[in-house]
Design a protein around this motif. Sequence first.
Motif: not given
Length: 146
Positions: A114-132
């Motif tokens: 709906r809005h075309g090309r988008q950018r998100i800048v963010g910090s990666v946070q620790p995952p909730q599920m850690r298996r796999g």
Amino acid sequence: MRWGSRVLPDQTDLRAGTQASATAHRPLTEGRYRWARAYRDGELVCGRVELTVTVDPRLGLTPNESRRFAARFLERLHPSLRAELGELVRRRGAAGRRAAERMQPVELVFDDPRHGRQRIVGSVQPPQMRRGELYEIEFSLRPPAS
């Protein structure tokens, strides 16, 4: 693919007054975007990211506060980002949060229907599920406070 080369996202995303910056205040379409790309300092660090955008239904949140982002880093992962994500998976609690604070922000570029090309800048946070495997683990993204 050489990791030392710098690959810049579409330059129209970076200039003020373009469509990407003009639509940044509008809420994104809720859903799953399978073909996002991740950049750091203009360098491609992941060729394919599966991005999920959800909306928190709680009352009293602004549109920016109510959006939740989750990312799975799937293909062509840069070795340094792979090492940092592996460290986030291994560490729990306060050690995981400290490891996330040490990481540089990641810029995700994707096409919203709906809005075309988008950018998100963010910090990666620790995952909730850690298996796999690393490509199966979903990391949350926290946009910078504005």
